[in-house]
Design a protein around this motif. Structure first.
Motif, PDB file in Angstrom:
ATOM      1  N   GLY A  11      75.692  -2.878 -95.288  1.00 46.12           N
ATOM      2  CA  GLY A  11      75.497  -1.685 -94.490  1.00 46.12           C
ATOM      3  C   GLY A  11      74.100  -1.541 -93.947  1.00 46.12           C
ATOM      4  O   GLY A  11      73.129  -2.040 -94.524  1.00 46.12           O
ATOM      5  N   ASP A  12      74.002  -0.860 -92.822  1.00 46.49           N
ATOM      6  CA  ASP A  12      72.729  -0.561 -92.180  1.00 46.49           C
ATOM      7  C   ASP A  12      73.041   0.367 -91.009  1.00 46.49           C
ATOM      8  O   ASP A  12      74.150   0.898 -90.922  1.00 46.49           O
ATOM      9  CB  ASP A  12      72.035  -1.840 -91.714  1.00 46.49           C
ATOM     10  CG  ASP A  12      70.511  -1.719 -91.732  1.00 46.49           C
ATOM     11  OD1 ASP A  12      70.012  -0.606 -91.495  1.00 46.49           O
ATOM     12  OD2 ASP A  12      69.829  -2.719 -91.966  1.00 46.49           O
ATOM     13  N   ARG A  34      67.835  -7.458 -98.353  1.00 46.37           N
ATOM     14  CA  ARG A  34      67.409  -7.538 -99.754  1.00 46.37           C
ATOM     15  C   ARG A  34      68.498  -6.993-100.663  1.00 46.37           C
ATOM     16  O   ARG A  34      69.158  -5.994-100.359  1.00 46.37           O
ATOM     17  CB  ARG A  34      66.118  -6.754 -99.960  1.00 46.37           C
ATOM     18  CG  ARG A  34      64.929  -7.393 -99.297  1.00 46.37           C
ATOM     19  CD  ARG A  34      63.651  -6.672 -99.648  1.00 46.37           C
ATOM     20  NE  ARG A  34      63.305  -6.829-101.068  1.00 46.37           N
ATOM     21  CZ  ARG A  34      62.092  -6.546-101.548  1.00 46.37           C
ATOM     22  NH1 ARG A  34      61.152  -6.095-100.744  1.00 46.37           N
ATOM     23  NH2 ARG A  34      61.844  -6.715-102.833  1.00 46.37           N
ATOM     24  N   GLY A  35      68.692  -7.663-101.792  1.00 47.55           N
ATOM     25  CA  GLY A  35      69.703  -7.233-102.746  1.00 47.55           C
ATOM     26  C   GLY A  35      69.284  -7.615-104.150  1.00 47.55           C
ATOM     27  O   GLY A  35      68.103  -7.633-104.493  1.00 47.55           O
ATOM     28  N   VAL A  60      63.647  -5.199 -89.345  1.00 44.77           N
ATOM     29  CA  VAL A  60      63.623  -3.744 -89.469  1.00 44.77           C
ATOM     30  C   VAL A  60      62.407  -3.366 -90.310  1.00 44.77           C
ATOM     31  O   VAL A  60      62.192  -3.944 -91.385  1.00 44.77           O
ATOM     32  CB  VAL A  60      64.918  -3.217 -90.130  1.00 44.77           C
ATOM     33  CG1 VAL A  60      64.816  -1.701 -90.353  1.00 44.77           C
ATOM     34  CG2 VAL A  60      66.138  -3.537 -89.282  1.00 44.77           C
ATOM     35  N   GLU A  61      61.621  -2.411 -89.817  1.00 41.00           N
ATOM     36  CA  GLU A  61      60.414  -1.976 -90.524  1.00 41.00           C
ATOM     37  C   GLU A  61      59.520  -3.164 -90.858  1.00 41.00           C
ATOM     38  O   GLU A  61      58.889  -3.229 -91.923  1.00 41.00           O
ATOM     39  CB  GLU A  61      60.780  -1.192 -91.794  1.00 41.00           C
ATOM     40  CG  GLU A  61      61.550   0.089 -91.517  1.00 41.00           C
ATOM     41  CD  GLU A  61      61.867   0.874 -92.771  1.00 41.00           C
ATOM     42  OE1 GLU A  61      61.443   0.429 -93.866  1.00 41.00           O
ATOM     43  OE2 GLU A  61      62.521   1.919 -92.667  1.00 41.00           O
ATOM     44  N   MET A 115      64.159   1.584-105.013  1.00 46.05           N
ATOM     45  CA  MET A 115      65.049   1.507-103.865  1.00 46.05           C
ATOM     46  C   MET A 115      64.286   1.767-102.567  1.00 46.05           C
ATOM     47  O   MET A 115      64.477   1.073-101.567  1.00 46.05           O
ATOM     48  CB  MET A 115      66.190   2.515-104.028  1.00 46.05           C
ATOM     49  CG  MET A 115      67.229   2.462-102.936  1.00 46.05           C
ATOM     50  SD  MET A 115      68.329   1.043-103.102  1.00 46.05           S
ATOM     51  CE  MET A 115      69.305   1.562-104.534  1.00 46.05           C
ATOM     52  N   ARG A 116      63.429   2.776-102.590  1.00 45.17           N
ATOM     53  CA  ARG A 116      62.662   3.105-101.404  1.00 45.17           C
ATOM     54  C   ARG A 116      61.770   1.941-100.959  1.00 45.17           C
ATOM     55  O   ARG A 116      61.677   1.638 -99.768  1.00 45.17           O
ATOM     56  CB  ARG A 116      61.787   4.346-101.676  1.00 45.17           C
ATOM     57  CG  ARG A 116      61.046   4.854-100.462  1.00 45.17           C
ATOM     58  CD  ARG A 116      60.080   5.968-100.824  1.00 45.17           C
ATOM     59  NE  ARG A 116      58.951   5.484-101.624  1.00 45.17           N
ATOM     60  CZ  ARG A 116      57.873   4.884-101.106  1.00 45.17           C
ATOM     61  NH1 ARG A 116      57.785   4.664 -99.801  1.00 45.17           N
ATOM     62  NH2 ARG A 116      56.899   4.480-101.898  1.00 45.17           N
ATOM     63  N   LYS A 117      61.158   1.274-101.931  1.00 44.81           N
ATOM     64  CA  LYS A 117      60.219   0.203-101.597  1.00 44.81           C
ATOM     65  C   LYS A 117      60.899  -1.112-101.224  1.00 44.81           C
ATOM     66  O   LYS A 117      60.289  -1.965-100.580  1.00 44.81           O
ATOM     67  CB  LYS A 117      59.291  -0.055-102.778  1.00 44.81           C
ATOM     68  CG  LYS A 117      58.287   1.069-103.029  1.00 44.81           C
ATOM     69  CD  LYS A 117      57.372   0.714-104.176  1.00 44.81           C
ATOM     70  CE  LYS A 117      56.309   1.774-104.384  1.00 44.81           C
ATOM     71  NZ  LYS A 117      55.393   1.450-105.527  1.00 44.81           N
ATOM     72  N   THR A 118      62.158  -1.300-101.651  1.00 40.62           N
ATOM     73  CA  THR A 118      62.789  -2.593-101.458  1.00 40.62           C
ATOM     74  C   THR A 118      64.035  -2.517-100.587  1.00 40.62           C
ATOM     75  O   THR A 118      64.858  -3.425-100.606  1.00 40.62           O
ATOM     76  CB  THR A 118      63.182  -3.207-102.822  1.00 40.62           C
ATOM     77  OG1 THR A 118      64.134  -2.359-103.477  1.00 40.62           O
ATOM     78  CG2 THR A 118      61.969  -3.385-103.704  1.00 40.62           C
ATOM     79  N   LEU A 119      64.185  -1.434 -99.809  1.00 38.09           N
ATOM     80  CA  LEU A 119      65.385  -1.294 -98.979  1.00 38.09           C
ATOM     81  C   LEU A 119      65.483  -2.414 -97.951  1.00 38.09           C
ATOM     82  O   LEU A 119      66.548  -2.910 -97.646  1.00 38.09           O
ATOM     83  CB  LEU A 119      65.373   0.068 -98.285  1.00 38.09           C
ATOM     84  CG  LEU A 119      66.714   0.568 -97.728  1.00 38.09           C
ATOM     85  CD1 LEU A 119      67.757   0.647 -98.835  1.00 38.09           C
ATOM     86  CD2 LEU A 119      66.540   1.914 -97.054  1.00 38.09           C
ATOM     87  N   TYR A 120      64.338  -2.822 -97.422  1.00 40.13           N
ATOM     88  CA  TYR A 120      64.271  -3.944 -96.467  1.00 40.13           C
ATOM     89  C   TYR A 120      63.235  -4.953 -96.951  1.00 40.13           C
ATOM     90  O   TYR A 120      63.418  -5.846 -97.548  1.00 40.13           O
ATOM     91  CB  TYR A 120      63.900  -3.482 -95.075  1.00 40.13           C
ATOM     92  CG  TYR A 120      64.936  -2.607 -94.429  1.00 40.13           C
ATOM     93  CD1 TYR A 120      66.070  -3.150 -93.833  1.00 40.13           C
ATOM     94  CD2 TYR A 120      64.783  -1.221 -94.429  1.00 40.13           C
ATOM     95  CE1 TYR A 120      67.015  -2.338 -93.244  1.00 40.13           C
ATOM     96  CE2 TYR A 120      65.738  -0.415 -93.845  1.00 40.13           C
ATOM     97  CZ  TYR A 120      66.848  -0.977 -93.244  1.00 40.13           C
ATOM     98  OH  TYR A 120      67.785  -0.185 -92.666  1.00 40.13           O
TER      99      TYR A 120
END
Length: 213
Positions: free
Chosen positions: A69-70, A89-90, A139-140, A208-213
């Motif tokens: 998702g995105d 990233r996962g 992205v970002e 999660m916030r730091k590694t979303l992308y």
């Protein structure tokens, strides 16, 4: 219930197509005519509006399914028979990627919030590190590690019944996250208490916030 249970043993288990088809009515003309082997413009619209899909692959344990998702359009259409799916990233298990290397057959199920029809895509996939493909998905300032190049073999819409029955998009059926065990609780209990689930849960939002992308 084991495989030897009489409820799931012969003669209750179907083993051939004829026996299966005998239980069901003939498929309607609509259900057969909707399938094509390319991304018709109407089907392209589903892909372009979808922020979420399920990726199915095959491994030696059976079928596998993973969420992707995105922002809407995160799966790009290269041409009417090719889709591009970035691997963001996962958890680094790379289960789907391992499966594809062993067996390239994949399925995609696209969902669009508020729409009860879904889009089913079947085909084969290759894993690419081509810089020209990777750069399409930055992205970002963050690029995906790889991109799946999906060769489309079959596309059709799935009727709305499943989502209508489930009321999936209705706020009335949403439950609070606290109604289910937290991920840290699951890890603690499965590991027999050796995993520090409390710390995991506490640090999860920031991680999660730091590694979303």
């Amino acid at each position: 219930m084991s495989e030897n249970d009489p409820q799931i043993s012969a003669p209750h288990v179907l083993n051939d197509i004829a026996a299966l088809e005998a239980l069901y009515a003939e498929p309607s003309a609509a259900s057969m005519s909707k399938e094509v082997d390319y991304l018709h413009p109407h089907y392209r619209a589903f892909v372009e509006k979808s922020p979420f899909c399920l990726l199915s692959t095959i491994n030696d344990k059976g079928g596998d399914c993973s969420p992707r998702g995105d922002a809407p359009g995160f799966v790009q259409i290269l041409d009417d028979r090719t889709l591009l799916l970035p691997d963001r990233r996962g958890n680094n298990r790379i289960d789907s990627m391992r499966n594809i290397l062993a067996d390239p057959r994949v399925g995609l199920l696209f969902l669009v919030p508020g729409v009860n029809e879904t889009l089913r895509v079947s085909g084969t996939a290759r894993i690419s590190t081509d810089p020209s493909l990777i750069s399409r998905f930055v992205v970002e300032g963050k690029a995906p590690t790889t991109v799946l190049v999906v060769s489309v073999l079959s596309v059709f819409f799935q009727c709305a019944r499943a989502l209508v029955r489930s009321h999936l998009w209705s706020p009335d059926v949403q439950i609070p996250r606290s109604a289910l065990p937290s991920t840290g609780t699951i890890l603690t209990d499965i590991s027999g208490g050796t995993f520090d689930g409390a710390t995991y849960d506490r640090e999860l939002p920031e991680r999660m916030r730091k590694t979303l992308y």
